[in-house]
Design a protein around this motif. Structure first.
Motif, PDB file in Angstrom:
ATOM      1  N   PRO A 113      19.709 -35.284 -22.337  1.00 45.72           N
ATOM      2  CA  PRO A 113      18.787 -34.270 -22.827  1.00 45.72           C
ATOM      3  C   PRO A 113      17.589 -34.815 -23.552  1.00 45.72           C
ATOM      4  N   GLN A 162      23.853 -29.083 -21.000  1.00 44.67           N
ATOM      5  CA  GLN A 162      23.100 -28.780 -22.221  1.00 44.67           C
ATOM      6  C   GLN A 162      22.817 -27.282 -22.273  1.00 44.67           C
ATOM      7  N   VAL A 170      24.738 -30.524 -26.225  1.00 46.08           N
ATOM      8  CA  VAL A 170      25.245 -30.994 -24.927  1.00 46.08           C
ATOM      9  C   VAL A 170      26.764 -30.871 -24.972  1.00 46.08           C
TER      10      VAL A 170
END
Length: 353
Positions: free
Chosen positions: A12, A181, A195
């Protein structure tokens, strides 16, 4: 195990990213519901008959499906130009011949096209693709509105390899990526995220983004990012800063800075991982295509490695689904395939609803 945890945490956060005047008018596409008895006809048109002053215009229609307070769209009579402005209906007057006189107030207009007598007002559906609605920063829907396709919204994230923008999700809106995520809009100005798969390995993580300033052309946000590194028995804490600015009718700039408050010994091995124990600075540009797809590019600088990197991304947007492909670098002078010190490819896919 350590490499697996770093990979999960990296996804992410892999790369983040003003000359526009602040006296522009924000797109006021408000959540207004028409009276229940009014049934809109998508074929309805109202022809501009006169420009009354710098803000108001007069249009004539033979359909009754207009109402005061409705925000409609103005389509240019020039072939291929499409929608160029937002107009709010202020008053409706019946005429002896059965037609209707509409008085409208100009809310927002493209800087590249003028409103002319002969242009037309029309209802338009923004819940899906509309070829008449050309990509532009002027026509982007920046305020919470129901049934608006993701095409016409500002980007919340630039993808797995680039990172977030300063924009926040609208209240009660979700964004879910292919790797697990989850982002959620607590308020229009506050977004939280995590996440989920990383928790299976004890890599607890959470981050938040708060919009602290917004003008007609600039948005500034900030927020913390926390991650647990189980293999190191340590945690990281970064403070992220985001700044978005509209540069032109088709271009936005995104600036991102992250400051490492807590780090771990091998953090330098994760230079492609933004907000994971390293400090970095990134600035880049978002180009809006006529079909509302996006092209993203820009440089990045990592303070620990003292290296300049960069990214080039193409983002394809459907109504809810976003897909992107990126070419990235953590060190532009190192001509090898490596996410630590070289070049690498990445892709992203997520749903916003």
């Amino acid at each position: 195990m350590k490499a697996l945890v770093l990979l999960i945490l990296s996804i992410p956060q892999l790369l983040w990213a003003s000359a526009y005047t602040d006296d522009e008018v924000v797109l006021p596409l408000e959540d207004k519901n028409p009276p229940e008895l009014v049934i809109k006809d998508a074929r309805s048109r109202a022809r501009i008959e006169a420009i009354l002053d710098s803000k108001r215009l007069k249009a004539i229609s033979y359909n009754p499906d207009w109402y005061p307070g409705e925000v409609v769209f103005l389509e240019s009579q020039s072939p291929g130009t499409g929608v160029i402005a937002f107009v709010e209906i202020k008053d409706i007057l019946g005429r002896p011949d059965g037609s209707y006189e509409l008085i409208g107030e100009l809310l927002r207009q493209s800087r590249a096209n003028l409103v002319q007598v002969g242009d037309q007002l029309l209802h338009i559906d923004l819940s899906s693709d509309n070829p008449k609605y050309k990509g532009s920063t002027d026509l982007m829907v920046r305020k919470r509105s129901p049934l608006v396709s993701g095409k016409y919204k500002p980007l919340i994230t630039q993808g797995v390899s680039v990172g977030d923008t300063a924009e926040t999700l609208w209240e009660n809106e979700y964004l879910i990526t292919w790797y697990g995520q989850i982002k959620y809009g607590l308020k229009d100005w506050a977004t939280i995220e995590t996440v989920v798969p990383a928790y299976l390995w004890g890599a607890y993580n959470a981050s938040a983004k708060f919009r602290v300033y917004q003008s007609n052309a600039t948005i500034v946000s900030m927020g913390p990012n926390f991650a647990r590194i189980p293999s190191e028995d340590k945690s990281t804490l970064n403070l992220n800063f985001y700044w978005d600015s509209i540069s032109s009718e088709s271009t936005l700039s995104h600036t991102f800075f992250t400051l490492a408050l807590l780090t771990f010994e091998s953090a330098e091995d994760a230079t492609a991982i933004k907000s994971l124990g390293t400090s970095s600075f990134q600035t880049g540009y978002e180009f809006i295509m006529p079909n509302w797809d996006r092209v993203l590019l820009g440089p990045t600088y990592n303070f620990e490695k003292k290296a300049v990197g960069g990214y080039l991304t193409y983002v394809k947007i459907w109504d809810r689904f976003h897909g992107s492909l990126s070419v990235n670098s953590t060190n532009v002078s190192s001509f090898k395939l490596s996410p630590v010190d070289g070049y690498y490819f990445s892709f992203d896919a997520y749903w916003r609803f």
